[in-house]
Write an enzyme that holds these catalytic residues in place. Structure first.
Site, PDB file in Angstrom:
ATOM      1  NE  ARG A 155       1.684   4.994  14.061  1.00  0.00           N
ATOM      2  CZ  ARG A 155       1.313   3.617  13.845  1.00  0.00           C
ATOM      3  NH1 ARG A 155       1.095   1.721  13.597  1.00  0.00           N
ATOM      4  NH2 ARG A 155       0.090   3.671  12.358  1.00  0.00           N
ATOM      5  CE  LYS A 190       1.324  12.142   6.584  1.00  0.00           C
ATOM      6  NZ  LYS A 190       1.456  11.665   4.707  1.00  0.00           N
ATOM      7  CB  CYS A 196       5.757   4.630   6.463  1.00  0.00           C
ATOM      8  SG  CYS A 196       3.784   4.040   6.522  1.00  0.00           S
ATOM      9  CD  GLU A 224      -2.763   1.564   0.446  1.00  0.00           C
ATOM     10  OE1 GLU A 224      -3.187   0.204  -0.382  1.00  0.00           O
ATOM     11  OE2 GLU A 224      -2.670   3.071  -0.259  1.00  0.00           O
ATOM     12  CE  LYS A 256       0.609  11.741  -0.484  1.00  0.00           C
ATOM     13  NZ  LYS A 256       0.260  11.736  -2.209  1.00  0.00           N
TER      14      LYS A 256
HETATM   15  N1  LIG Z   1       0.159   3.642   8.346  1.00  0.00           N
HETATM   16  C1  LIG Z   1       0.283   4.376   6.720  1.00  0.00           C
HETATM   17  O1  LIG Z   1       0.100   5.405   6.398  1.00  0.00           O
HETATM   18  C2  LIG Z   1       1.059   3.407   5.673  1.00  0.00           C
HETATM   19  C3  LIG Z   1       0.945   3.264   4.532  1.00  0.00           C
HETATM   20  C4  LIG Z   1       1.487   2.319   3.920  1.00  0.00           C
HETATM   21  C5  LIG Z   1       1.463   1.098   4.197  1.00  0.00           C
HETATM   22  N2  LIG Z   1       2.053   0.760   5.624  1.00  0.00           N
HETATM   23  C6  LIG Z   1       2.142  -0.653   6.322  1.00  0.00           C
HETATM   24  O2  LIG Z   1       0.714  -1.220   6.860  1.00  0.00           O
HETATM   25  C7  LIG Z   1       0.807  -1.848   7.767  1.00  0.00           C
HETATM   26  C8  LIG Z   1       0.195  -1.831   8.656  1.00  0.00           C
HETATM   27  O3  LIG Z   1       0.478  -0.064   9.234  1.00  0.00           O
HETATM   28  P1  LIG Z   1      -0.840   0.876  10.091  1.00  0.00           P
HETATM   29  O4  LIG Z   1      -0.405   2.476  10.415  1.00  0.00           O
HETATM   30  O5  LIG Z   1      -2.358   0.530   9.635  1.00  0.00           O
HETATM   31  O6  LIG Z   1      -1.185  -0.087  11.104  1.00  0.00           O
HETATM   32  P2  LIG Z   1      -1.743  -0.009  12.632  1.00  0.00           P
HETATM   33  O7  LIG Z   1      -1.017   0.139  13.878  1.00  0.00           O
HETATM   34  O8  LIG Z   1      -2.521   1.327  12.961  1.00  0.00           O
HETATM   35  O9  LIG Z   1      -2.889  -1.021  12.843  1.00  0.00           O
HETATM   36  C9  LIG Z   1      -2.367  -2.029  12.355  1.00  0.00           C
HETATM   37  C10 LIG Z   1      -4.322  -3.041  13.400  1.00  0.00           C
HETATM   38  O10 LIG Z   1      -3.893  -4.534  13.087  1.00  0.00           O
HETATM   39  C11 LIG Z   1      -4.623  -5.085  14.403  1.00  0.00           C
HETATM   40  N3  LIG Z   1      -3.822  -6.480  14.479  1.00  0.00           N
HETATM   41  C12 LIG Z   1      -2.697  -6.868  15.062  1.00  0.00           C
HETATM   42  N4  LIG Z   1      -2.782  -7.852  15.153  1.00  0.00           N
HETATM   43  C13 LIG Z   1      -3.859  -8.015  14.404  1.00  0.00           C
HETATM   44  C14 LIG Z   1      -4.425 -10.181  14.230  1.00  0.00           C
HETATM   45  N5  LIG Z   1      -3.854 -10.983  15.018  1.00  0.00           N
HETATM   46  N6  LIG Z   1      -5.414 -10.131  14.404  1.00  0.00           N
HETATM   47  C15 LIG Z   1      -6.195  -9.003  13.396  1.00  0.00           C
HETATM   48  N7  LIG Z   1      -5.793  -7.545  14.099  1.00  0.00           N
HETATM   49  C16 LIG Z   1      -4.527  -7.607  14.285  1.00  0.00           C
HETATM   50  C17 LIG Z   1      -4.005  -3.902  15.685  1.00  0.00           C
HETATM   51  O11 LIG Z   1      -5.269  -4.138  16.168  1.00  0.00           O
HETATM   52  C18 LIG Z   1      -4.197  -2.565  14.869  1.00  0.00           C
HETATM   53  O12 LIG Z   1      -5.418  -2.386  14.246  1.00  0.00           O
HETATM   54  C19 LIG Z   1       2.365  -1.643   8.387  1.00  0.00           C
HETATM   55  O13 LIG Z   1       2.821  -2.982   7.747  1.00  0.00           O
HETATM   56  C20 LIG Z   1       2.771  -0.479   7.163  1.00  0.00           C
HETATM   57  O14 LIG Z   1       4.552  -0.868   7.358  1.00  0.00           O
HETATM   58  C21 LIG Z   1       1.567   1.938   6.649  1.00  0.00           C
END
Ligand SMILES: NC(=O)c1ccc[n+]([C@@H]2O[C@H](COP(=O)([O-])OP(=O)(O)OC[C@H]3O[C@@H](n4cnc5c(N)ncnc54)[C@H](O)[C@@H]3O)[C@@H](O)[C@H]2O)c1
Length: 445
Positions: free
Chosen positions: A334, A327, A266, A154, A157
């Protein structure tokens, strides 16, 4: 299509909601029962512009559901998107425990062909590990069920997540299975109406593409920060340099804004994970190590400027901080530069008054209680309240309301008219004419 999205964070919730908006039937699963209960109640656990309305519309139309039970959600769907967190381990590698736990659960309940989609950012080779974990569970159950594991990283932003998801620059699909590829093509068709943005490739290529994209952007930021610091040493205005190089179409203007370092969930962790990945194949990633190192130092540049101006013992000094989120447009703290600055300032004896338009609740939950109890840190109700009797204002996050503030009002309420601009938002000459002592990042005053 019936889709299960696992993880309802910044990525999972946006992914699930946008798929539902295109008419799919989506169940978002999260292990955190409080999050799921809040979502069922129509409450969004994160701040993301436009998301709340989309979630409530799609929930009302019965296309978007929330659950803590992956087993139940899986029964009706054929696409399982893994969108859980992949934070850094202490050694910088990506912690895959959440991803692999989901894979295990999928293996325990899989009973029909499905495509498991890695949407989380994961190191090269993770899809193979996910496949192996699912296969091991199927073997334990003594069943044979066909499935595919696809990499679909994904690129959204935070702060513009809906727009990015709905109108992506590209959709990366890593798979060597024709069946999975066809399902992904159909799923993403509505996002490809004007032109097909999908780039198909191998699974490992797709995993690498995500890391390479984030590492490239982080490199641009660390590069311009290095140039800005040099400008500070050489009495050059980096703003002129930025415009001078950005106009070169080979370079472009994006991601060359100097500042007090990148943060967020990220760039810092993904650059570290790529360095670690390189180490695991005995490759010395010199560029990436420098990008990471430059950023760590850059996150301390504001504190260094404050110490140069007020001395290293900041007892009796009050600093007003504008912006806490990593930002604008998000409540995400984080790896935010504000956290590094607050630790440094309070450690050196300063009193801090801080304000952020959106991230105040997140800050109250995250920051040490002792800071509040000892009045080392006060979270102000308004941006100008944070400046009352302050010896300096430090701009950390460039939220729009901070861009053209009432400088005269600021001067009246501050103890000393000192502005330290971590995002080069203000014009040094105007600031000086308004009677401020102004310090930017690589700006000539
Ligand atoms: N935040 C961003 O802008 C962004 C953009 C692109 C990619 N990513 C990637 O996407 C992924 C997720 O990022 P995020 O920021 O959404 O993370 P986040 O921490 O906001 O959300 C992760 C969610 O997963 C849930 N979770 C954890 N273990 C679980 C399980 N076993 N079963 C069900 N739910 C579970 C947690 O409770 C949490 O709600 C990461 O790898 C990140 O690097 C993030």
């Amino acid at each position: 299509m019936n889709i299960t999205v696992i993880g309802t964070g910044y990525v999972g919730l946006v992914t699930g909601t946008c798929f539902a908006e295109m008419g799919n039937n989506v169940t978002c699963v999260d292990a955190d029962p409080n999050k799921v209960a809040a979502l069922k109640d129509g409450k969004i656990p994160i701040y993301e512009p436009g998301l709340e309305v989309l979630v409530s519309n799609n929930a009302r139309e019965n296309r978007l559901h929330f659950s803590t039970s992956l087993a139940e959600a899986m029964a009706d769907s054929s696409l399982y998107f893994i969108g859980v967190g992949t934070p850094s381990n202490d050694d910088g590698s990506a912690d895959l425990s959440q991803v692999l736990a989901v894979a295990k659960e999928i293996g325990q309940h899989l009973d029909h062909y499905a495509v498991v989609v890695d949407k989380s950012t994961v190191p090269v080779g993770t899809a193979d590990r996910v496949r192996a974990v699912i296969e091991a569970e199927l073997q334990k159950r003594d069943v044979e069920i066909d499935f595919d594991v696809v990499s679909n990283p994904e690129f959204l932003k935070e702060g513009a997540a809906i727009e990015d998801f709905m109108r992506p620059d590209r959709i990366i699909v890593g798979t060597d299975s024709d069946r999975a590829r066809e399902l992904m093509r159909q799923l993403y068709m509505p996002f490809n109406m004007n032109r097909d943005r999908t780039v198909y490739m191998g699974v490992r290529d797709a995993e690498m593409t995500k890391y390479a994209a984030n590492a490239m952007l982080a490199t641009k930021i660390s590069f311009i920060n290095e140039i800005a610091n040099l400008c500070d040493c050489l009495d050059v205005d980096v703003e002129n340099v930025r415009r001078g190089i950005g106009s070169d179409s080979r370079i472009g203007y994006s991601y060359i804004y100097p500042g007090c370092g990148y943060g967020g969930s990220c760039f810092p962790k993904d650059v570290k994970a790529l360095i670690h990945l390189a180490e695991s194949c005995q490759y010395d990633s010199q560029v990436l190590r420098s990008v990471d190192e430059r950023n760590k130092r850059q996150q301390r540049v504001l504190f260094e400027k404050i110490c140069q101006r007020f001395g290293s013992d900041l007892s009796g000094i009050t600093i007003g901080v504008w912006g806490l989120a990593f930002k604008p447009g998000t409540d995400d703290l984080r790896e935010a530069t504000s956290l590094v600055l607050l630790h440094d300032l309070i450690g050196a004896g300063a009193r801090v008054k801080a304000y952020d338009p959106i991230a105040m609740d997140a800050a109250r939950k995250l920051l040490p209680k002792a800071w509040f109890d000892n009045c080392d840190l006060v979270l102000a109700d308004h941006q100008y309240d944070a400046l009352k009797a302050a010896d300096a204002m430090v701009l950390v996050t460039e939220w729009k309301p901070f861009r053209t503030p009432d400088f005269m009002a600021m001067k009246k309420i501050m103890k000393q008219p000192v502005v330290i601009d971590g995002r080069n938002q203000y014009d040094p000459q105007q600031m000086s004419e308004a009677g401020f002592e102004y310090l930017g990042i690589g700006r000539r005053g």
